[in-house]
Scaffold this motif. Sequence first.
Motif, mmCIF file in Angstrom:
data_model
loop_
_atom_site.group_PDB
_atom_site.id
_atom_site.type_symbol
_atom_site.label_atom_id
_atom_site.label_comp_id
_atom_site.label_asym_id
_atom_site.label_seq_id
_atom_site.Cartn_x
_atom_site.Cartn_y
_atom_site.Cartn_z
ATOM 1 N N GLU A 61 34.084 37.047 26.833
ATOM 2 C CA GLU A 61 32.883 37.660 26.274
ATOM 3 C C GLU A 61 31.925 38.106 27.376
ATOM 4 N N ALA A 62 31.977 37.439 28.528
ATOM 5 C CA ALA A 62 31.123 37.799 29.656
ATOM 6 C C ALA A 62 31.712 38.955 30.473
ATOM 7 N N GLY A 63 32.932 39.394 30.124
ATOM 8 C CA GLY A 63 33.546 40.525 30.827
ATOM 9 C C GLY A 63 34.109 40.189 32.186
ATOM 10 N N ILE A 64 34.588 38.957 32.356
ATOM 11 C CA ILE A 64 35.113 38.514 33.648
ATOM 12 C C ILE A 64 36.275 39.397 34.113
ATOM 13 N N ASP A 65 36.229 39.827 35.385
ATOM 14 C CA ASP A 65 37.320 40.604 35.979
ATOM 15 C C ASP A 65 38.344 39.703 36.656
ATOM 16 N N ILE A 66 37.885 38.698 37.385
ATOM 17 C CA ILE A 66 38.796 37.791 38.094
ATOM 18 C C ILE A 66 38.602 36.376 37.561
ATOM 19 N N ASN A 116 37.619 29.098 50.845
ATOM 20 C CA ASN A 116 37.904 30.242 51.713
ATOM 21 C C ASN A 116 38.697 31.316 50.984
ATOM 22 N N THR A 117 39.641 30.875 50.130
ATOM 23 C CA THR A 117 40.443 31.842 49.378
ATOM 24 C C THR A 117 39.570 32.644 48.419
ATOM 25 N N ALA A 118 38.701 31.949 47.680
ATOM 26 C CA ALA A 118 37.807 32.638 46.743
ATOM 27 C C ALA A 118 36.880 33.593 47.483
ATOM 28 N N SER A 119 36.367 33.157 48.629
ATOM 29 C CA SER A 119 35.466 34.002 49.415
ATOM 30 C C SER A 119 36.186 35.254 49.903
ATOM 31 N N ARG A 120 37.425 35.099 50.340
ATOM 32 C CA ARG A 120 38.196 36.244 50.822
ATOM 33 C C ARG A 120 38.475 37.231 49.684
ATOM 34 N N ILE A 121 38.799 36.726 48.510
ATOM 35 C CA ILE A 121 39.055 37.599 47.357
ATOM 36 C C ILE A 121 37.807 38.403 47.014
ATOM 37 N N LEU A 122 36.662 37.749 47.019
ATOM 38 C CA LEU A 122 35.422 38.463 46.698
ATOM 39 C C LEU A 122 35.078 39.503 47.761
ATOM 40 N N ASP A 123 35.425 39.231 49.017
ATOM 41 C CA ASP A 123 35.197 40.209 50.077
ATOM 42 C C ASP A 123 36.032 41.469 49.857
ATOM 43 N N LEU A 124 37.232 41.292 49.318
ATOM 44 C CA LEU A 124 38.150 42.408 49.127
ATOM 45 C C LEU A 124 37.949 43.137 47.801
ATOM 46 N N TYR A 125 37.203 42.537 46.909
ATOM 47 C CA TYR A 125 37.007 43.099 45.570
ATOM 48 C C TYR A 125 36.053 44.293 45.621
ATOM 49 N N ASP A 126 36.441 45.382 44.971
ATOM 50 C CA ASP A 126 35.618 46.591 44.896
ATOM 51 C C ASP A 126 34.797 46.524 43.600
ATOM 52 N N PRO A 127 33.503 46.196 43.682
ATOM 53 C CA PRO A 127 32.711 46.002 42.459
ATOM 54 C C PRO A 127 32.423 47.292 41.696
ATOM 55 N N ILE A 128 32.485 48.424 42.387
ATOM 56 C CA ILE A 128 32.211 49.692 41.708
ATOM 57 C C ILE A 128 33.390 50.091 40.820
ATOM 58 N N ASN A 129 34.582 50.036 41.394
ATOM 59 C CA ASN A 129 35.779 50.404 40.628
ATOM 60 C C ASN A 129 36.442 49.205 39.956
ATOM 61 N N LYS A 130 35.901 48.011 40.228
ATOM 62 C CA LYS A 130 36.430 46.760 39.662
ATOM 63 C C LYS A 130 37.896 46.586 39.983
ATOM 64 N N LYS A 131 38.241 46.782 41.264
ATOM 65 C CA LYS A 131 39.623 46.739 41.690
ATOM 66 C C LYS A 131 39.792 45.847 42.915
ATOM 67 N N ILE A 132 40.998 45.307 43.052
ATOM 68 C CA ILE A 132 41.415 44.601 44.259
ATOM 69 C C ILE A 132 42.934 44.771 44.356
ATOM 70 N N SER A 133 43.454 44.868 45.566
ATOM 71 C CA SER A 133 44.907 44.951 45.728
ATOM 72 C C SER A 133 45.551 43.716 45.106
ATOM 73 N N SER A 134 46.620 43.929 44.355
ATOM 74 C CA SER A 134 47.242 42.818 43.632
ATOM 75 C C SER A 134 48.731 43.080 43.458
ATOM 76 N N PHE A 135 49.432 42.097 42.949
ATOM 77 C CA PHE A 135 50.838 42.255 42.601
ATOM 78 C C PHE A 135 51.095 41.544 41.282
ATOM 79 N N GLU A 136 52.140 41.986 40.575
ATOM 80 C CA GLU A 136 52.491 41.392 39.291
ATOM 81 C C GLU A 136 53.348 40.155 39.490
#
Length: 322
Positions: A61-66, A116-136
């Motif tokens: 409901e809060a619209g969480i992306d990650i 450190n892992t969470a901090s690194r993910i947030l550094d790489l996250y693009d808040p404008i496009n709501k994207k981050i490199s990922s894999f399935e």
Amino acid sequence: MTINTDKSRKSFGLIVNGNAGKVKSGAYKAKDFQAIFRDRGLIRETHSLEDIPLVLKEFQEAGIDILFIYGGDGTHQKVISQVVASDLRFPYVAPLKGGTMNMLVKDVKLGGSAKNTASRILDLYDPINKKISSFEKPVLKVTTDSQQPLYGFYFANGIIYNILKKYYERPSSVMHAIRVTVGGLFGSFLPRHSYSHHFEPSQCQVIADGKPLQWDEYLGIMLSTMNRVVFGMTPFGKDSLSKKQFNFVAYTFNKRELLCRFVFLARGRWMNPPSVDPYSLEFAELICRSGYVLDGEVYDVREGASTKIEVGAYLNIPMISR
């Protein structure tokens, strides 16, 4: 458990297993993640299975992306099962290291410290496009008879089931895990040792992609969408799978052969049929006399129950290294 009253959109949500060893020991500190998330995320601690769907609903409901999940393999399995079974939609799911068993985070290369892992993910996250490199990452769907499906990444029975059932008789710890595993390997050769029956073959009928296997006794069977499993073992001898496939290996030799060849088997290097059969499967059905383990959690089933395994979902896991 506190529910959010701020209805503004958030980008990140952290669900924490309040019963995890690192939480109880004080290694987990909520303020570390509050400093990372600032006003962009929610942090919720759960203490029962009933808390999980409430938190996930709040996050959606809060619209969480990650969706961040703090805990061990058992915590990740229970939260992901709820996510998939409830048909919830989170663009990305990031498991964080916080338990005694941490196979998943190591397999998906998120095995550093949770902070450190969470901090690194947030550094790489693009808040404008709501994207981050990922894999399935494919998730196994495990269905026993008409019960609700479970979802996870690593399924095993036989000796793994026996050892973990023994392990859970006492409070979890790394030393206890080592003691049970080593005691199981060597104590199984002593007729009066408490582990002597744990390495006996289990009766099981296996149907692999519609074809029955020729054996009816196995020392153990493993199925997984991970290549690296418990204790860093890579028993499947493969690096890649097609979209709908999972790894499968069945051990049909005796416990003495297992001990003699353990190092080779742990690296998938001794794969000569008929003692070891590696497969890449899309579907398996097991009819066994004992239960199984899914991501470190023990599940008992009635004797003769049919357990079906297939790929049931896919998660987008953030990439922090290439």
